[in-house]
Design a protein around this motif. Sequence first.
Motif, PDB file in Angstrom:
ATOM      1  N   HIS A  59       0.836  -1.207   0.000  1.00 39.66           N
ATOM      2  CA  HIS A  59       0.000   0.000   0.000  1.00 39.66           C
ATOM      3  C   HIS A  59       0.870   1.257   0.000  1.00 39.66           C
ATOM      4  N   LEU A  60       2.015   1.188   0.646  1.00 39.35           N
ATOM      5  CA  LEU A  60       2.899   2.349   0.700  1.00 39.35           C
ATOM      6  C   LEU A  60       3.415   2.716  -0.692  1.00 39.35           C
ATOM      7  N   ALA A  61       3.644   1.707  -1.544  1.00 42.80           N
ATOM      8  CA  ALA A  61       4.085   1.991  -2.910  1.00 42.80           C
ATOM      9  C   ALA A  61       3.005   2.746  -3.678  1.00 42.80           C
ATOM     10  N   ASP A  62       1.743   2.368  -3.469  1.00 43.09           N
ATOM     11  CA  ASP A  62       0.638   3.081  -4.119  1.00 43.09           C
ATOM     12  C   ASP A  62       0.498   4.496  -3.568  1.00 43.09           C
ATOM     13  N   TYR A  63       0.737   4.654  -2.267  1.00 45.46           N
ATOM     14  CA  TYR A  63       0.653   5.979  -1.656  1.00 45.46           C
ATOM     15  C   TYR A  63       1.770   6.877  -2.189  1.00 45.46           C
ATOM     16  N   ARG A  64       2.940   6.317  -2.410  1.00 42.65           N
ATOM     17  CA  ARG A  64       4.035   7.087  -2.994  1.00 42.65           C
ATOM     18  C   ARG A  64       3.656   7.576  -4.393  1.00 42.65           C
ATOM     19  N   ALA A  65       3.034   6.697  -5.189  1.00 45.44           N
ATOM     20  CA  ALA A  65       2.583   7.106  -6.526  1.00 45.44           C
ATOM     21  C   ALA A  65       1.515   8.189  -6.439  1.00 45.44           C
ATOM     22  N   HIS A  66       0.662   8.114  -5.415  1.00 38.47           N
ATOM     23  CA  HIS A  66      -0.365   9.140  -5.218  1.00 38.47           C
ATOM     24  C   HIS A  66       0.275  10.494  -4.922  1.00 38.47           C
ATOM     25  N   LEU A  67       1.310  10.513  -4.078  1.00 38.68           N
ATOM     26  CA  LEU A  67       1.992  11.765  -3.754  1.00 38.68           C
ATOM     27  C   LEU A  67       2.714  12.327  -4.972  1.00 38.68           C
ATOM     28  N   GLN A  68       3.274  11.449  -5.786  1.00 38.68           N
ATOM     29  CA  GLN A  68       3.926  11.913  -7.010  1.00 38.68           C
ATOM     30  C   GLN A  68       2.914  12.564  -7.939  1.00 38.68           C
ATOM     31  N   GLY A  69       1.738  11.951  -8.057  1.00 41.01           N
ATOM     32  CA  GLY A  69       0.698  12.530  -8.902  1.00 41.01           C
ATOM     33  C   GLY A  69       0.165  13.843  -8.370  1.00 41.01           C
ATOM     34  N   ALA A  70       0.280  14.049  -7.061  1.00 37.62           N
ATOM     35  CA  ALA A  70      -0.166  15.304  -6.450  1.00 37.62           C
ATOM     36  C   ALA A  70       0.864  16.414  -6.580  1.00 37.62           C
ATOM     37  N   GLY A  71       2.028  16.108  -7.159  1.00 34.06           N
ATOM     38  CA  GLY A  71       3.044  17.129  -7.388  1.00 34.06           C
ATOM     39  C   GLY A  71       3.948  17.399  -6.214  1.00 34.06           C
ATOM     40  N   SER A  74      10.260  15.302  -4.603  1.00 32.22           N
ATOM     41  CA  SER A  74      10.860  13.983  -4.416  1.00 32.22           C
ATOM     42  C   SER A  74      11.393  13.815  -2.997  1.00 32.22           C
ATOM     43  N   ASP A  75      12.028  14.865  -2.459  1.00 32.71           N
ATOM     44  CA  ASP A  75      12.559  14.767  -1.104  1.00 32.71           C
ATOM     45  C   ASP A  75      11.447  14.551  -0.084  1.00 32.71           C
ATOM     46  N   HIS A  76      10.330  15.252  -0.256  1.00 27.66           N
ATOM     47  CA  HIS A  76       9.206  15.100   0.670  1.00 27.66           C
ATOM     48  C   HIS A  76       8.635  13.686   0.595  1.00 27.66           C
ATOM     49  N   ILE A  77       8.492  13.157  -0.606  1.00 27.49           N
ATOM     50  CA  ILE A  77       7.894  11.825  -0.771  1.00 27.49           C
ATOM     51  C   ILE A  77       8.736  10.759  -0.091  1.00 27.49           C
ATOM     52  N   GLU A  79      11.002  11.151   2.267  1.00 29.01           N
ATOM     53  CA  GLU A  79      11.056  11.350   3.713  1.00 29.01           C
ATOM     54  C   GLU A  79       9.788  10.810   4.375  1.00 29.01           C
ATOM     55  N   VAL A  80       8.629  11.050   3.768  1.00 26.20           N
ATOM     56  CA  VAL A  80       7.379  10.512   4.304  1.00 26.20           C
ATOM     57  C   VAL A  80       7.400   8.992   4.279  1.00 26.20           C
ATOM     58  N   ALA A  81       7.882   8.405   3.191  1.00 26.86           N
ATOM     59  CA  ALA A  81       7.942   6.944   3.097  1.00 26.86           C
ATOM     60  C   ALA A  81       8.865   6.357   4.160  1.00 26.86           C
ATOM     61  N   ARG A  82       9.992   7.021   4.418  1.00 32.54           N
ATOM     62  CA  ARG A  82      10.916   6.526   5.449  1.00 32.54           C
ATOM     63  C   ARG A  82      10.286   6.601   6.842  1.00 32.54           C
ATOM     64  N   VAL A  83       9.572   7.696   7.124  1.00 30.94           N
ATOM     65  CA  VAL A  83       8.936   7.849   8.434  1.00 30.94           C
ATOM     66  C   VAL A  83       7.862   6.776   8.629  1.00 30.94           C
ATOM     67  N   ILE A  84       7.045   6.552   7.605  1.00 33.20           N
ATOM     68  CA  ILE A  84       5.977   5.549   7.710  1.00 33.20           C
ATOM     69  C   ILE A  84       6.562   4.160   7.914  1.00 33.20           C
ATOM     70  N   ARG A  85       7.620   3.828   7.194  1.00 35.64           N
ATOM     71  CA  ARG A  85       8.249   2.514   7.373  1.00 35.64           C
ATOM     72  C   ARG A  85       8.830   2.365   8.774  1.00 35.64           C
ATOM     73  N   ARG A  86       9.487   3.409   9.261  1.00 34.60           N
ATOM     74  CA  ARG A  86      10.087   3.346  10.587  1.00 34.60           C
ATOM     75  C   ARG A  86       9.025   3.115  11.662  1.00 34.60           C
ATOM     76  N   VAL A  87       7.876   3.792  11.536  1.00 36.26           N
ATOM     77  CA  VAL A  87       6.806   3.633  12.516  1.00 36.26           C
ATOM     78  C   VAL A  87       6.193   2.235  12.430  1.00 36.26           C
ATOM     79  N   CYS A  88       5.905   1.789  11.218  1.00 34.29           N
ATOM     80  CA  CYS A  88       5.244   0.487  11.046  1.00 34.29           C
ATOM     81  C   CYS A  88       6.142  -0.669  11.492  1.00 34.29           C
ATOM     82  N   ILE A  89       7.440  -0.548  11.264  1.00 40.89           N
ATOM     83  CA  ILE A  89       8.359  -1.596  11.723  1.00 40.89           C
ATOM     84  C   ILE A  89       8.420  -1.623  13.241  1.00 40.89           C
ATOM     85  N   ALA A  90       8.498  -0.423  13.872  1.00 41.22           N
ATOM     86  CA  ALA A  90       8.578  -0.360  15.336  1.00 41.22           C
ATOM     87  C   ALA A  90       7.284  -0.838  15.983  1.00 41.22           C
TER      88      ALA A  90
END
Length: 370
Positions: A59-71, A74-77, A79-90
């Motif tokens: 689902h995170l891969a689809d969310y990344r594509a959604h953020l790309q489509g929203a303009g 790249s740095d923001h996208i 960074e958000v993906a790294r934060v979400i992964r860090r939280v979900c793993i913990a």
Amino acid sequence: DQQKAGLIDPMAGHRRRPLIGSMKSLPKQRHDRNERGQIVRFAGQLQREDLERAIEGSHLADYRAHLQGAGRSSDHIWEVARVIRRVCIACKFQDSSNLDANVFDRYLAGLIATGKSYRTRNAALKSVRAFVRWMVKSDRLLKDPLKTLSAVNEEADPNRRHRRALDPNEFARLTAAAECGLAVESVSGLERAMLYLLAAWTGLRRKELAALTTTHLSLIGDPPFVHVPAASTKAKRDDQPIPLHPFVAERLRGWIAERNAKGSDRIFHLATRSGRLRKTSKMMEHDCTAAGIDYVGDLGVANFHSHRVAFITHLCRTADFSTVVDLARHSDPKLTAKTYDRVRLENRVAAINGLSLPAEMLMKRPLATS
């Protein structure tokens, strides 16, 4: 009818999909160099490739594509993906059925307990909640399991560092020390002095200054101005041009003439070859020390963003509030009001000190101290 009766689960397919893909933490990467020691690929690029492979099919891969489509940048996208992964793993959120507000709340409390700032805690909450809300809107979740969690007041953070504005005397000493100083972060002293000058007279942020080229300046017309590209602004919008003070415009003409002689259209070299922005806080700390200015004092820290604070503070003393909001390019006037209140505090102090006391109180002696 079968869905209403609970015989068919419309979310079963989405529930079986992994939330973030691989649950393993990604190792840190180093620059990929050739036999001569030259950098072929930067560590940041390698980390993004590892992250893209880790979230593939989730689902995170689809969310990344959604953020790309929203303009989004790249740095923001990433960074958000790294934060979400860090939280979900913990929190061990392997799929959408594992999402639990209590577990996430304990994780956020742990961030504060380990010394993280309130801002870091809110950033983690904001990223994960935006991801979960997107899943609800895209019919991947029936309801938001994290809707009970809310942000904390960052102003109440006991360890928060406030930025202080340099007074005119300190700013003159800072630029003089920079002009005579050696290179810091591969930026020469003269370039740092020009960087401080433009930041203090326009309120431009570091990323906005890094994106400036000669096409964004008009130094011949009346009045001279700088127009920041919308893609480089914080709000991602096309703001009105910022007029330049005649003294600043004159200094910029000489600086750009020197740049053009070297074949460079960038006003400042604040970005490395890998796209990373140079550490302006390190530049400020070095030049403040050289100028005999406290980088961290009782009123706050004098980092690079302090030039923007000084710009808005001085405007509050000379212009009406609507003009200050317009020149500060704030999306919310409340941000400007925080700086505006600092100036009004000076007026309130002057008003209190100007009160006249009764004559009989003036004739009394002050209270004796033990």
